[in-house]
Design a protein around this motif. Structure first.
Motif, PDB file in Angstrom:
ATOM      1  N   THR A  53      18.227  20.999  -9.531  1.00 11.57           N
ATOM      2  CA  THR A  53      18.826  19.966  -8.678  1.00 11.57           C
ATOM      3  C   THR A  53      20.171  20.417  -8.111  1.00 11.57           C
ATOM      4  OG1 THR A  53      19.761  18.932 -10.661  1.00 11.57           O
ATOM      5  CG2 THR A  53      17.684  18.046  -9.814  1.00 11.57           C
ATOM      6  N   TYR A 101      11.330  16.329 -10.879  1.00  7.77           N
ATOM      7  CA  TYR A 101      11.189  17.184 -12.078  1.00  7.77           C
ATOM      8  C   TYR A 101      12.246  16.832 -13.131  1.00  7.77           C
ATOM      9  CZ  TYR A 101      10.783  21.457 -14.874  1.00  7.77           C
ATOM     10  OH  TYR A 101      10.606  22.337 -15.898  1.00  7.77           O
ATOM     11  N   LEU A 102      13.503  16.652 -12.664  1.00  6.06           N
ATOM     12  CA  LEU A 102      14.567  16.284 -13.594  1.00  6.06           C
ATOM     13  C   LEU A 102      14.317  14.905 -14.203  1.00  6.06           C
ATOM     14  CD1 LEU A 102      17.320  16.726 -14.923  1.00  6.06           C
ATOM     15  CD2 LEU A 102      18.396  15.821 -12.843  1.00  6.06           C
ATOM     16  N   PHE A 103      13.929  13.946 -13.381  1.00  5.89           N
ATOM     17  CA  PHE A 103      13.699  12.589 -13.882  1.00  5.89           C
ATOM     18  C   PHE A 103      12.560  12.554 -14.905  1.00  5.89           C
ATOM     19  CE2 PHE A 103      11.333   8.565 -13.476  1.00  5.89           C
ATOM     20  CZ  PHE A 103      12.320   7.672 -13.894  1.00  5.89           C
ATOM     21  N   GLU A 136      14.034  19.376  -2.512  1.00  3.83           N
ATOM     22  CA  GLU A 136      14.968  18.396  -3.062  1.00  3.83           C
ATOM     23  C   GLU A 136      14.234  17.276  -3.787  1.00  3.83           C
ATOM     24  OE1 GLU A 136      18.590  15.472  -1.530  1.00  3.83           O
ATOM     25  OE2 GLU A 136      17.642  16.903  -0.148  1.00  3.83           O
ATOM     26  N   LYS A 137      13.178  16.768  -3.176  1.00  2.00           N
ATOM     27  CA  LYS A 137      12.414  15.681  -3.811  1.00  2.00           C
ATOM     28  C   LYS A 137      11.750  16.183  -5.106  1.00  2.00           C
ATOM     29  CE  LYS A 137      11.401  13.234   0.510  1.00  2.00           C
ATOM     30  NZ  LYS A 137      10.345  12.785   1.435  1.00  2.00           N
ATOM     31  N   GLY A 144      15.903  21.471 -15.146  1.00  2.13           N
ATOM     32  CA  GLY A 144      15.910  20.440 -14.101  1.00  2.13           C
ATOM     33  C   GLY A 144      17.283  20.261 -13.497  1.00  2.13           C
ATOM     34  N   PHE A 145      18.320  20.246 -14.329  1.00  2.82           N
ATOM     35  CA  PHE A 145      19.681  20.147 -13.803  1.00  2.82           C
ATOM     36  C   PHE A 145      20.019  21.356 -12.936  1.00  2.82           C
ATOM     37  CE2 PHE A 145      20.607  16.983 -17.183  1.00  2.82           C
ATOM     38  CZ  PHE A 145      21.230  16.032 -16.388  1.00  2.82           C
ATOM     39  N   THR A 180      19.883  22.040  -4.784  1.00  2.00           N
ATOM     40  CA  THR A 180      19.617  21.220  -3.591  1.00  2.00           C
ATOM     41  C   THR A 180      20.837  21.142  -2.691  1.00  2.00           C
ATOM     42  OG1 THR A 180      20.243  19.213  -4.808  1.00  2.00           O
ATOM     43  CG2 THR A 180      17.901  19.833  -4.817  1.00  2.00           C
ATOM     44  N   SER A 231      12.651  18.642  -7.053  1.00  2.67           N
ATOM     45  CA  SER A 231      13.641  18.943  -8.102  1.00  2.67           C
ATOM     46  C   SER A 231      14.105  17.673  -8.794  1.00  2.67           C
ATOM     47  CB  SER A 231      14.832  19.677  -7.484  1.00  2.67           C
ATOM     48  OG  SER A 231      14.438  20.920  -6.946  1.00  2.67           O
ATOM     49  N   TRP A 232      14.401  16.641  -7.981  1.00  5.59           N
ATOM     50  CA  TRP A 232      14.850  15.384  -8.602  1.00  5.59           C
ATOM     51  C   TRP A 232      13.717  14.730  -9.405  1.00  5.59           C
ATOM     52  CZ3 TRP A 232      19.602  14.004  -9.383  1.00  5.59           C
ATOM     53  CH2 TRP A 232      20.622  14.500  -8.580  1.00  5.59           C
TER      54      TRP A 232
END
Length: 531
Positions: free
Chosen positions: A33, A60-62, A54-55, A29-30, A36, A57-58
């Motif tokens: 992101t 997914y990371l969260f 971008e949305k 995830g990092f 992006t 990826s963030w």
């Protein structure tokens, strides 16, 4: 293997696999992101829809960080399936935003499919590659509506779907075999542990003492029987020459010449006679020695049984040959003594004939009694009560001038003996002690002491007299048959007493008393030891 056992194997490894999987997803995830940023992905990645990427990826990371914090201990199949499904869905959206199969992001779905099939076997595991393949096909279709060149990538998407199924099938089969191998290894380890525990229990319960000595002559281990024989605890670490010097001497002799037969020894005064045998534990290069300790009392007891059997056959064959002529000689001497024509010298000669005839008759009766002796019938005996009962009967059968003092250390000193046979032994020892303490009719005193030995913890009974003691030249022969220092004695009293003691696994020994007198010591066996 049953499904329950396999599921238990999966459950035991699930927390560790989930931790690694969560760590991988957070790191991924990092990484996503970071891409992006337009500067970082310039020349590296061409996005078809940067806003969606971008949305996604963030998000997914969260979600990955949230799952790693909240569901890192999830054990249910539903949790694993939902997490893997979310992973496939979000990575599919990122695959769509990155431009389809040409971006290479479709390969990222291989890991969720593989992890899901490690933790979810069977049809539910195969559902993951099916959903991933269908998802990529539909996403490629929607992507081809805005990007016509993507329509040529259906073959690559199909191959990627086949790879998902191949990975799922391979992982399921491989993980199943790993679980089977691990389960078999655990079962074998449990069996080996059980066998080791059983071996340890058998070794500890063996009546043969076992001591393992390392190359540095230090004790590695020893069983309970060895500790009882040596009357000291056998703990790992101490040097053998410090703990049992007598045993160390025989070990050194064996190391110099393994063909030499070891001699028996006593670990301390009053202990059992111990015979040691040695054997290397490993191959020729291993200097670890296995020491077997055997109580030589049992061997002596078997020899004693053979001796008594031979003596019984001998006495049975000569009894009639000796007693009948002996009776005729004694009777003829008695009749001759009643004659009025004999002079005083002839009367004295007839008295000598009768005296020695009676002595020979006593010898024959004693030997016959010994050869016909019944086997011992051991039972658990409280020696304090047994000694008190013996003293009551013995004092009643002897004149008041014979004084017997007794000291009993404590009540409840137990052993296993035949009380009738040992009463005969104690009676013989007390009669001998009185005889050597003074002439009949005079005031004579003997002393009895019952206690537990401080070293061996074995019951011990001593019969002590205050007579002149035994001369040094006679000490080594007093227990031999027919050896006596009295003209009227048979020389069988102490011999029979020792034989009866050995048949009850007790030891009868002589020791000079201080300042004068003799001490006959009986060391009884441990109460848990069967006779």
């Amino acid at each position: 293997m049953s499904n329950l056992t396999e599921q238990q194997q999966i459950d035991s490894h699930r927390p560790r696999i989930l931790r690694l999987y969560n760590l991988y997803r957070v790191i991924l995830g990092f990484g996503l992101t970071l891409l992006t940023n337009a500067v970082l992905r310039d020349g590296l990645l061409e996005l078809s829809n940067p806003a969606i990427y971008e949305k996604a990826s963030w998000i997914y990371l969260f979600i990955n960080v949230l799952i790693a914090l909240l569901l890192h201990r999830g054990r249910r199949d539903l949790h694993v399936f939902l997490v893997t499904l979310v992973d496939i869905g979000l990575l599919g959206v990122i695959f769509f935003a990155a431009g389809g199969v040409g971006s290479g992001f479709g390969n990222l779905l291989i890991i969720p499919v593989a992890i899901g099939n490690i933790l979810l076997h069977g049809r539910i595991g195969l559902l993951l590659p099916a959903l991933a393949s269908i998802g990529l096909i539909y996403l490629t279709f929607f992507l081809s509506l805005t990007h016509p060149y993507v329509g040529q990538s259906y073959l690559q998407v199909g191959v990627l779907g086949c790879i998902y199924f191949a990975v799922a099938l391979f992982v399921q089969r491989f993980s199943r075999r790993l679980y089977l191998s691990e389960s078999l290894a655990q079962q074998q380890a449990a069996s080996l542990a059980s066998l080791e525990q059983l071996n340890q229990l058998i070794i500890q319960r063996m009546r043969t003492g076992i001591i393992v000595v390392g190359p540095d002559n230090r004790i590695i281990t020893g069983n309970e029987a060895s500790a009882q024989m040596l009357a000291r605890p056998i703990q790992p670490g101490p040097a053998l020459d410090k703990l049992v010097p007598e045993l160390d001497q025989r070990l050194q002799q064996w190391r110099r010449n393994p063909s030499t037969r070891s001699t028996s020894f006593h670990s301390h005064s009053g202990s059992a006679e111990i015979l040691a045998n040695f054997k290397p534990l490993g191959g020729s290069g291993d200097k670890t020695i296995l020491i077997f300790l055997d109580d030589n009392t049992q061997v002596a007891q078997q020899a004693q049984q053979l001796k008594l059997a031979s003596l019984g056959r001998l006495t049975a064959s000569i009894a009639h040959e000796i007693r009948n002529p002996l009776g005729a000689i004694s009777h003829a001497a008695q009749l001759l003594n009643e004659s009025d024509q004999l002079c005083k010298q002839d009367v004295r000669l007839t008295e000598i004939i009768q005296q020695h005839s009676q002595r020979m008759n006593r010898v024959i009766e004693t030997v016959l009694e010994l050869s016909r002796r019944r086997p011992s019938e051991p039972q658990l005996v409280d020696l304090a009560l047994w000694t008190s009962s013996f003293l009551t009967d013995f004092r009643a059968a002897n004149p008041p001038t014979d004084i017997i003092e007794c000291e009993i250390e404590k009540e409840g000193i137990l052993t296993r003996i035949d009380p009738n046979q040992m009463t005969q032994v104690l009676n013989n020892l007390c009669q001998n002690a009185l005889r050597y303490s003074g002439s009949a009719g005079s005031e004579r005193t003997i002393y009895l002491k019952l206690y537990e030995d401080g070293i061996s913890q074995l019951p011990t009974l001593e019969v002590i007299d205050y007579g002149p003691g035994v001369a040094d030249e006679h000490v080594g022969h007093i227990f031999e048959p027919f050896y006596t220092t009295e003209a009227s004695g048979t020389g069988l009293g102490l011999y029979i007493s020792r034989e009866l003691s050995e048949s009850n696994q007790a030891r009868l020994e002589y020791e000079a008393a201080t300042p004068t007198g003799s001490c006959m010591r009986i060391t009884f066996a441990h109460p848990k030891r069967l006779v």
